[in-house]
Design a protein around this motif. Structure first.
Motif, PDB file in Angstrom:
ATOM      1  N   ILE A   2      32.113   1.965  47.674  1.00 45.12           N
ATOM      2  CA  ILE A   2      31.126   1.874  48.741  1.00 45.12           C
ATOM      3  C   ILE A   2      30.867   3.250  49.343  1.00 45.12           C
ATOM      4  O   ILE A   2      29.742   3.585  49.666  1.00 45.12           O
ATOM      5  CB  ILE A   2      31.582   0.876  49.828  1.00 45.12           C
ATOM      6  N   GLY A   3      31.892   4.079  49.476  1.00 45.46           N
ATOM      7  CA  GLY A   3      31.738   5.414  50.034  1.00 45.46           C
ATOM      8  C   GLY A   3      30.823   6.288  49.181  1.00 45.46           C
ATOM      9  O   GLY A   3      30.190   7.207  49.679  1.00 45.46           O
ATOM     10  N   ALA A   4      30.706   5.989  47.877  1.00 45.04           N
ATOM     11  CA  ALA A   4      29.867   6.770  46.983  1.00 45.04           C
ATOM     12  C   ALA A   4      28.375   6.552  47.291  1.00 45.04           C
ATOM     13  O   ALA A   4      27.543   7.400  46.978  1.00 45.04           O
ATOM     14  CB  ALA A   4      30.155   6.406  45.530  1.00 45.04           C
ATOM     15  N   LEU A   5      28.024   5.440  47.902  1.00 45.66           N
ATOM     16  CA  LEU A   5      26.627   5.145  48.214  1.00 45.66           C
ATOM     17  C   LEU A   5      26.195   5.650  49.585  1.00 45.66           C
ATOM     18  O   LEU A   5      25.014   5.634  49.901  1.00 45.66           O
ATOM     19  CB  LEU A   5      26.382   3.632  48.144  1.00 45.66           C
ATOM     20  N   ASP A   6      27.142   6.100  50.388  1.00 47.74           N
ATOM     21  CA  ASP A   6      26.805   6.525  51.747  1.00 47.74           C
ATOM     22  C   ASP A   6      25.816   7.693  51.765  1.00 47.74           C
ATOM     23  O   ASP A   6      24.829   7.659  52.502  1.00 47.74           O
ATOM     24  CB  ASP A   6      28.075   6.904  52.525  1.00 47.74           C
ATOM     25  N   ALA A   7      26.057   8.705  50.974  1.00 43.78           N
ATOM     26  CA  ALA A   7      25.186   9.887  50.972  1.00 43.78           C
ATOM     27  C   ALA A   7      23.774   9.559  50.472  1.00 43.78           C
ATOM     28  O   ALA A   7      22.784   9.932  51.122  1.00 43.78           O
ATOM     29  CB  ALA A   7      25.813  11.005  50.152  1.00 43.78           C
ATOM     30  N   PRO A   8      23.624   8.857  49.342  1.00 42.15           N
ATOM     31  CA  PRO A   8      22.254   8.522  48.893  1.00 42.15           C
ATOM     32  C   PRO A   8      21.523   7.611  49.871  1.00 42.15           C
ATOM     33  O   PRO A   8      20.314   7.763  50.079  1.00 42.15           O
ATOM     34  CB  PRO A   8      22.461   7.813  47.556  1.00 42.15           C
ATOM     35  N   MET A   9      22.215   6.674  50.495  1.00 39.04           N
ATOM     36  CA  MET A   9      21.579   5.775  51.457  1.00 39.04           C
ATOM     37  C   MET A   9      21.107   6.553  52.689  1.00 39.04           C
ATOM     38  O   MET A   9      20.026   6.293  53.215  1.00 39.04           O
ATOM     39  CB  MET A   9      22.522   4.648  51.871  1.00 39.04           C
ATOM     40  N   GLU A  10      21.893   7.489  53.136  1.00 38.08           N
ATOM     41  CA  GLU A  10      21.513   8.301  54.292  1.00 38.08           C
ATOM     42  C   GLU A  10      20.288   9.157  53.952  1.00 38.08           C
ATOM     43  O   GLU A  10      19.379   9.316  54.774  1.00 38.08           O
ATOM     44  CB  GLU A  10      22.690   9.179  54.731  1.00 38.08           C
ATOM     45  N   ALA A  11      20.245   9.677  52.738  1.00 42.05           N
ATOM     46  CA  ALA A  11      19.089  10.472  52.308  1.00 42.05           C
ATOM     47  C   ALA A  11      17.832   9.596  52.269  1.00 42.05           C
ATOM     48  O   ALA A  11      16.749  10.025  52.681  1.00 42.05           O
ATOM     49  CB  ALA A  11      19.355  11.085  50.937  1.00 42.05           C
TER      50      ALA A  11
END
Length: 109
Positions: A2-11
């Protein structure tokens, strides 16, 4: 994972936040057609003083003639009155027959 998706979702959120909000129209207000569409082109042809024939509209839009007549039926459903300006009948000696007959349509104001 789940932590791997945090950066793309924020972008993605940042990208979407920069979009301007759509302006809502008043409820019940007529929709304004987009400019440059084939429908707008047909309406402009029908509003001309001389009107237009099904063949002229079909040639200008690339539609089949039955599609043009179907578009007229849709206009009628939406409350527009498509009037017949003139019917040209090519019947008799030295005439083309039914193929040479045509109708000129006009959109009333």
């Amino acid at each position: 994972m789940i932590g791997a998706l945090d950066a793309p979702m924020e972008a993605l959120r940042t990208l979407l936040a920069g979009k301007p909000a759509r302006i809502a129209r008043e409820p019940g207000a007529p929709r304004k057609p987009r400019e440059g569409t084939k429908q707008e082109q047909v309406l402009a042809m029908l509003r001309r003083p001389e009107g237009a024939t099904v063949a002229q509209i079909a040639e200008a839009t690339g539609w089949a003639q039955h599609t043009v007549r179907g578009f007229f039926a849709g206009l009628k459903k939406k409350g527009h009155a498509v009037e017949v300006l003139e019917r040209i009948r090519q019947v008799g000696p030295n005439r083309e027959g039914a193929r040479g007959s045509y109708t000129v349509y006009h959109l009333s104001a």
